[in-house]
Design an enzyme around this catalytic site. Structure first.
Site, mmCIF file in Angstrom:
data_model
loop_
_atom_site.group_PDB
_atom_site.id
_atom_site.type_symbol
_atom_site.label_atom_id
_atom_site.label_comp_id
_atom_site.label_asym_id
_atom_site.label_seq_id
_atom_site.Cartn_x
_atom_site.Cartn_y
_atom_site.Cartn_z
ATOM 1 N N SER A 119 0.712 -1.338 0.017
ATOM 2 C CA SER A 119 -0.021 0.200 -0.001
ATOM 3 C C SER A 119 0.879 1.118 0.142
ATOM 4 C CB SER A 119 -0.899 0.107 1.131
ATOM 5 O OG SER A 119 -0.112 -0.173 2.195
ATOM 6 N N HIS A 140 -1.799 -2.823 -6.970
ATOM 7 C CA HIS A 140 -2.507 -2.389 -5.558
ATOM 8 C C HIS A 140 -3.896 -2.461 -5.618
ATOM 9 C CE1 HIS A 140 -3.266 0.649 -2.037
ATOM 10 N NE2 HIS A 140 -2.988 -0.362 -1.651
ATOM 11 N N ASN A 190 -3.758 6.168 -1.224
ATOM 12 C CA ASN A 190 -3.587 6.356 -0.078
ATOM 13 C C ASN A 190 -2.827 7.560 0.129
ATOM 14 O OD1 ASN A 190 -4.680 3.978 1.285
ATOM 15 N ND2 ASN A 190 -2.662 2.722 0.687
#
Ligand code: 3HC
Length: 284
Positions: A119, A140, A190
Site C-alpha cells: 500500500s 495495488h 493512500n
C-alpha cells in the site's frame, strides 16, 4: 505475455480476495502462505465469499465449482516455479518482502513478472534486490477486493513498458479499472486517503464532534459509503498508523503525521474490526 497462471503469495484478507478475482477471470491461481493453517484459512475465505455470491444469485453452483477448481494452495515456494505472474500480499514490511522476492527470483521462471500489492512501500526498493527489476511493478488492490473496482498499477523507474502493459491488461482482465501511478509513497489513493483519515481522528481528538457525527457528516454530506472513523476501523488502525509513518518519513509534512490518539489506540490493541474494537465496538 499471456498470464495463464498466477502465484499469489500471502493468503490473508487481501491475498485471498485477489486470488478470488483472478480465478473468477479464468486464470489458474496457486496460493502460497508460510503455514498450512493460513493457506486453509485463505481458501476457506474464498469459498465463503463465493458461496455468498451463489446465495445472492450472482453466481451459479457450477461456476463456483469451476472457480474453486482453478485455485490450489501450497506452503512450498517451488510450486510457483512455472507461474507467469507473482502477486505478493504478505506482511507490510520491507524486510520479509525482500527476503521472499530473493527466494522467488531463484525459483520462478525468468520471464515471469513480479508485482507487489504493497500500500505504501517503495516498489523499486524491492525490485532492485532481484535480477528482474524491469519485470517488477506494483498491483495495488482495494479491500474488499471482490467489490472495489480499482487497481493501481505502479511503474518504477526500472519497470519496462512491456511489463507495465502486461500488468495493466491483467488488471482489466480481472475486472478492475486501472489507474497508472508512479512509484511514489501511497501512490494515488493512500496519498489522499490517509491524511483525510488522520484529520478525522484529529477532529475527534480536538472535540470537534462525536465519532458518530464525524462519520455521518462525511456519509450524508459527501456520499461516502463509510465515514472516516468507520473506514479506519475497517482498514485497521495499525495499517493506517503504519502507512502514515511511511508517508511522514518520506514527505515530512504535518498532515501525514499520526495523531497521538491513533498511536495510543494502536498500542492498546484497539485495531478496529479485526480486533473487535476500534473507534466502535464490534465485540457483538
Ligand atoms: N467480499 C465480497 N463481497 C462483499 C464483501 C466482501 N468482503 N463485503 C461486502 N460485499 C458486497 C456485499 O455482498 C454486497 O453485495 P450486493 O450489493 O450485491 O448485495 C455489497 O458488497 C454491499 O455490501 P453490504 O450491503 O454488506 O454493505 P455496504 O453496503 O455497507 O457495503 C462496503 C460494504 C462495500 C465495504 C462499503 O461500505 C464500502 O465500499 N466501504 C468503503 C470501502 C473502502 O473504502 N475500501 C478501500 C479501503 S482503502 C484500501 O483498501 C487500500 C489499502 O492500501 C489501505
Amino acid at each position: 505475455m499471456a498470464i495463464t497462471k498466477v502465484g499469489m503469495c500471502g493468503l490473508g484478507q487481501m491475498g485471498s480476495g485477489i486470488a478470488e478475482v483472478v480465478a473468477k477471470a479464468g486464470v489458474t491461481v496457486i496460493g502460497y502462505d508460510v503455514e498450512d493453517q493460513f493457506v486453509q484459512k485463505g481458501l476457506g475465505r474464498i469459498n465463503k465469499s463465493l458461496s455468498k455470491a451463489v446465495e445472492k444469485g450472482k453466481l451459479d453452483e457450477s461456476t463456483k465449482g469451476e472457480v474453486l477448481g482453478r485455485i490450489t494452495g501450497t506452503t512450498n515456494l517451488n510450486d510457483l516455479a512455472d507461474c507467469d505472474l507473482i502477486i505478493e500480499a504478505i506482511v507490510e514490511n520491507l524486510e520479509p518482502k525482500i527476503e521472499l522476492y530473493k527466494k522467488l527470483d531463484g525459483i520462478v521462471k525468468k520471464e515471469a513478472i513480479f508485482a507487489s500489492n504493497t500500500s505504501s512501500l517503495s516498489i523499486i526498493e524491492m525490485g532492485a534486490t532481484t535480477n528482474r527489476p524491469d519485470q517488477f511493478c506494483g498491483l495495488h488492490f482495494f479491500n474488499p477486493v471482490p467489490v472495489m473496482k480499482l487497481v493501481e498499477v505502479i511503474k518504477t523507474v526500472a519497470t519496462s513498458d512491456a511489463t507495465f502493459e502486461t500488468a495493466r491488461q491483467f488488471g482489466e482482465k480481472v475486472g478492475k479499472v486501472v489507474v497508472s501511478c508512479a512509484d511514489s509513497p501511497g501512490f494515488v489513493v493512500n496519498r489522499l486517503l490517509v491524511p483525510y483519515l488522520l484529520d478525522a481522528i484529529r477532529a475527534l481528538e480536538a472535540g470537534v464532534a462525536t465519532k458518530e457525527d464525524i462519520d455521518n457528516g462525511m456519509k450524508l454530506g459527501c456520499g461516502h459509503p463509510m465515514g472516516p472513523l468507520e473506514l479506519t476501523d475497517f482498514i485497521g488502525l495499525d495499517t493506517i498508523y503504519y502507512i502514515g509513518e511511511i508517508l511522514f518519513a518520506e514527505f515530512k509534512q504535518h498532515h501525514y503525521a499520526s495523531p497521538p490518539l491513533l498511536k495510543s489506540m494502536v498500542k492498546a490493541g484497539y485495531l478496529g474490526r479485526k480486533a473487535g474494537r476500534g473507534f466502535y465496538d464490534y465485540s457483538k
